[in-house]
Design a protein around this motif. Structure first.
Motif, mmCIF file in Angstrom:
data_model
loop_
_atom_site.group_PDB
_atom_site.id
_atom_site.type_symbol
_atom_site.label_atom_id
_atom_site.label_comp_id
_atom_site.label_asym_id
_atom_site.label_seq_id
_atom_site.Cartn_x
_atom_site.Cartn_y
_atom_site.Cartn_z
ATOM 1 N N ASN A 46 0.801 -1.222 0.000
ATOM 2 C CA ASN A 46 0.000 0.000 0.000
ATOM 3 C C ASN A 46 0.836 1.275 0.000
ATOM 4 O O ASN A 46 0.468 2.264 -0.626
ATOM 5 C CB ASN A 46 -0.938 0.012 1.218
ATOM 6 N N THR A 47 1.980 1.249 0.712
ATOM 7 C CA THR A 47 2.788 2.461 0.825
ATOM 8 C C THR A 47 4.163 2.317 0.189
ATOM 9 O O THR A 47 4.867 3.311 0.006
ATOM 10 C CB THR A 47 2.974 2.852 2.299
ATOM 11 N N GLY A 48 4.558 1.074 -0.124
ATOM 12 C CA GLY A 48 5.873 0.842 -0.709
ATOM 13 C C GLY A 48 6.984 0.736 0.320
ATOM 14 O O GLY A 48 8.143 0.499 -0.042
ATOM 15 N N LYS A 49 6.659 0.911 1.607
ATOM 16 C CA LYS A 49 7.680 0.903 2.653
ATOM 17 C C LYS A 49 7.203 0.096 3.864
ATOM 18 O O LYS A 49 6.006 -0.108 4.051
ATOM 19 C CB LYS A 49 7.999 2.336 3.097
ATOM 20 N N ILE A 50 8.165 -0.361 4.645
ATOM 21 C CA ILE A 50 7.853 -0.988 5.928
ATOM 22 C C ILE A 50 7.737 0.126 6.962
ATOM 23 O O ILE A 50 8.632 0.964 7.090
ATOM 24 C CB ILE A 50 8.948 -1.988 6.339
ATOM 25 N N SER A 51 6.655 0.127 7.706
ATOM 26 C CA SER A 51 6.404 1.204 8.665
ATOM 27 C C SER A 51 7.352 1.134 9.853
ATOM 28 O O SER A 51 7.931 0.088 10.154
ATOM 29 C CB SER A 51 4.957 1.122 9.168
ATOM 30 N N GLU A 52 7.506 2.260 10.536
ATOM 31 C CA GLU A 52 8.324 2.300 11.749
ATOM 32 C C GLU A 52 7.808 1.323 12.784
ATOM 33 O O GLU A 52 8.591 0.644 13.470
ATOM 34 C CB GLU A 52 8.323 3.726 12.321
ATOM 35 N N ASN A 56 6.267 -1.521 12.313
ATOM 36 C CA ASN A 56 6.590 -2.910 11.982
ATOM 37 C C ASN A 56 8.087 -3.190 11.985
ATOM 38 O O ASN A 56 8.496 -4.335 12.200
ATOM 39 C CB ASN A 56 5.958 -3.303 10.643
ATOM 40 N N ILE A 57 8.903 -2.175 11.772
ATOM 41 C CA ILE A 57 10.344 -2.372 11.948
ATOM 42 C C ILE A 57 10.634 -2.688 13.406
ATOM 43 O O ILE A 57 11.435 -3.580 13.721
ATOM 44 C CB ILE A 57 11.135 -1.120 11.492
ATOM 45 N N GLN A 58 9.956 -1.987 14.303
ATOM 46 C CA GLN A 58 10.142 -2.264 15.731
ATOM 47 C C GLN A 58 9.584 -3.631 16.110
ATOM 48 O O GLN A 58 10.203 -4.378 16.880
ATOM 49 C CB GLN A 58 9.472 -1.178 16.576
ATOM 50 N N ARG A 59 8.420 -3.970 15.552
ATOM 51 C CA ARG A 59 7.842 -5.294 15.832
ATOM 52 C C ARG A 59 8.752 -6.400 15.305
ATOM 53 O O ARG A 59 8.924 -7.438 15.966
ATOM 54 C CB ARG A 59 6.453 -5.417 15.187
ATOM 55 N N MET A 60 9.330 -6.191 14.135
ATOM 56 C CA MET A 60 10.265 -7.169 13.588
ATOM 57 C C MET A 60 11.498 -7.302 14.481
ATOM 58 O O MET A 60 11.995 -8.410 14.726
ATOM 59 C CB MET A 60 10.681 -6.763 12.176
ATOM 60 N N SER A 61 12.007 -6.179 14.976
ATOM 61 C CA SER A 61 13.157 -6.208 15.875
ATOM 62 C C SER A 61 12.826 -6.984 17.143
ATOM 63 O O SER A 61 13.626 -7.804 17.617
ATOM 64 C CB SER A 61 13.598 -4.782 16.236
ATOM 65 N N ASP A 62 11.643 -6.756 17.684
ATOM 66 C CA ASP A 62 11.214 -7.472 18.885
ATOM 67 C C ASP A 62 11.087 -8.966 18.614
ATOM 68 O O ASP A 62 11.494 -9.805 19.431
ATOM 69 C CB ASP A 62 9.871 -6.920 19.391
ATOM 70 N N ALA A 104 10.067 -3.636 -0.626
ATOM 71 C CA ALA A 104 10.044 -2.413 0.182
ATOM 72 C C ALA A 104 11.160 -1.464 -0.214
ATOM 73 O O ALA A 104 12.315 -1.864 -0.369
ATOM 74 C CB ALA A 104 10.150 -2.769 1.660
ATOM 75 N N LYS A 105 10.812 -0.189 -0.381
ATOM 76 C CA LYS A 105 11.800 0.823 -0.752
ATOM 77 C C LYS A 105 12.853 0.997 0.343
ATOM 78 O O LYS A 105 13.990 1.367 0.049
ATOM 79 C CB LYS A 105 11.100 2.151 -1.023
ATOM 80 N N ASN A 106 12.460 0.751 1.586
ATOM 81 C CA ASN A 106 13.388 0.918 2.705
ATOM 82 C C ASN A 106 13.882 -0.419 3.229
ATOM 83 O O ASN A 106 14.242 -0.556 4.403
ATOM 84 C CB ASN A 106 12.727 1.709 3.835
ATOM 85 N N SER A 107 13.906 -1.421 2.347
ATOM 86 C CA SER A 107 14.298 -2.772 2.758
ATOM 87 C C SER A 107 15.696 -2.808 3.366
ATOM 88 O O SER A 107 15.910 -3.382 4.446
ATOM 89 C CB SER A 107 14.226 -3.722 1.561
ATOM 90 N N LYS A 108 16.675 -2.208 2.691
ATOM 91 C CA LYS A 108 18.057 -2.263 3.170
ATOM 92 C C LYS A 108 18.211 -1.603 4.524
ATOM 93 O O LYS A 108 18.881 -2.138 5.421
ATOM 94 C CB LYS A 108 18.991 -1.611 2.147
ATOM 95 N N SER A 109 17.588 -0.444 4.699
ATOM 96 C CA SER A 109 17.707 0.250 5.987
ATOM 97 C C SER A 109 16.960 -0.504 7.082
ATOM 98 O O SER A 109 17.417 -0.546 8.233
ATOM 99 C CB SER A 109 17.169 1.687 5.870
ATOM 100 N N ALA A 110 15.810 -1.129 6.724
ATOM 101 C CA ALA A 110 15.060 -1.904 7.709
ATOM 102 C C ALA A 110 15.862 -3.118 8.163
ATOM 103 O O ALA A 110 15.940 -3.417 9.364
ATOM 104 C CB ALA A 110 13.720 -2.338 7.123
ATOM 105 N N VAL A 111 16.476 -3.815 7.199
ATOM 106 C CA VAL A 111 17.295 -4.985 7.529
ATOM 107 C C VAL A 111 18.458 -4.577 8.430
ATOM 108 O O VAL A 111 18.789 -5.279 9.398
ATOM 109 C CB VAL A 111 17.810 -5.662 6.238
ATOM 110 N N LYS A 112 19.072 -3.440 8.123
ATOM 111 C CA LYS A 112 20.201 -2.949 8.918
ATOM 112 C C LYS A 112 19.772 -2.629 10.344
ATOM 113 O O LYS A 112 20.452 -3.013 11.317
ATOM 114 C CB LYS A 112 20.801 -1.707 8.257
#
Length: 296
Positions: free
Chosen positions: A51-57, A59-65, A93-101
């Motif tokens: 829907n937005t092309g990016k992983i939300s903040e 869900n990045i936190q949920r993924m980290s948890d 995701a457009k922010n895939s690399k930064s999310a993975v990092k």
């Protein structure tokens, strides 16, 4: 006898799974792979990305948890080797690399984002070969939240494979147009036209659930008539009714309908009437790939 413990993390568009397997090595007998634990968390990355092309903040936190939790669980189980793979949503995701990092910085879990071809290759590391009879042809269909991998086998060998952006979450979000359906249909019809005695092999949480709900014993198959009837049955129920009357989890009750549609269409397009449902998928392939040193 020697027992190893390996782990696999499958980061899909509809959920994230941790599989821990016991690998039992014998002096004389063949090595056995037995599931020790399977944990699934409903982080629907596809809703963000499609829907937005990016992983939300959030869900990045949920993924980290989730990754932190998985790391601790694997430590408790004594896992000596593991690998984490992300599929459709993460790779788009457009922010895939930064999310993975960021997830790695927060959890020390390194995620490898894989394409559809690599996903199909890893799945081929499973015991899929034990199902392939030399006098039959098969279409292996792995339905995920963001994409579906189709792989043709004939005479025990892979002859063609392709990934299409036909995923359950993507369909629910209205992100699949008719051209995509038509492209998948044309590809399957073209590749199945010369194959005889063709059956489907289904993979994914939704087909496993459909098989379980059928009440059939392990090793049997679902026929196309059953799938047609059950698809219509599910389609005529509301989301709430699927949860209350069928006891489906909330994150399964919506995606099971488009999943059934994909499997049903695949059966019809290649003129098959049976779908076998072995319970293995990407995470099982990761375990076996690690053990065979095909993955690192």
């Amino acid at each position: 006898m020697f027992i190893r413990k390996y782990g696999a993390i499958d980061i899909g568009s509809n959920g994230v799974r941790l599989l821990i397997s016991n690998i039992i090595e014998f002096d004389e007998n063949q090595t056995e792979f037995k599931k020790s634990a399977l944990i699934r968390v409903p982080i629907r990355l596809g809703e963000d990305v499609f829907n937005t092309g990016k992983i939300s903040e959030k869900n990045i936190q949920r993924m980290s948890d989730a990754m932190n939790s998985f790391r601790l669980i694997m430590r408790v189980y004594g896992v000596e080797k593991f690998k984490a793979c992300a599929t459709s949503a993460m790779r788009e995701a457009k922010n895939s690399k930064s999310a993975v990092k960021r997830i790695f910085e927060n959890s020390q879990i390194k995620i490898e984002v894989i394409d559809g071809q690599k996903e199909a290759e890893i799945i081929s590391y499973t015991e899929l070969h034990t199902l392939l009879k030399s006098n039959r042809s098969y279409l292996y269909v792995d339905v995920g939240g963001g994409s579906t991998e189709f792989t043709f086998f004939s005479k025990g060998k892979k002859i063609n494979a392709r990934s299409f952006p036909l995923g359950t979450v993507r369909i629910l979000d209205g992100k699949v147009d008719q051209n995509t359906w038509s492209e998948a249909e044309d590809w399957i019809k073209e590749n199945s036209s010369s194959l005889k005695n063709l059956s489907l092999i289904g993979s994914g949480g939704n087909i496993n659930k459909l098989y379980k709900m059928s009440g059939k014993l392990p090793g049997k198959y679902l026929d196309i008539k059953y799938l047609e009837n059950y698809y219509n049955f599910l389609s005529n129920m509301t989301y709430e009714e699927r949860i209350s009357k069928l006891d489906l989890n909330p994150d399964r009750a919506d995606v099971i309908v488009p999943a059934a549609k994909i499997y049903l269409n695949a059966l019809q397009w290649c003129q098959a009437t049976k779908i076998y449902v072995p319970k293995f998928g990407l995470s099982d392939g990761i375990i076996r790939g690690l053990y065979a040193n095909k993955l690192s």
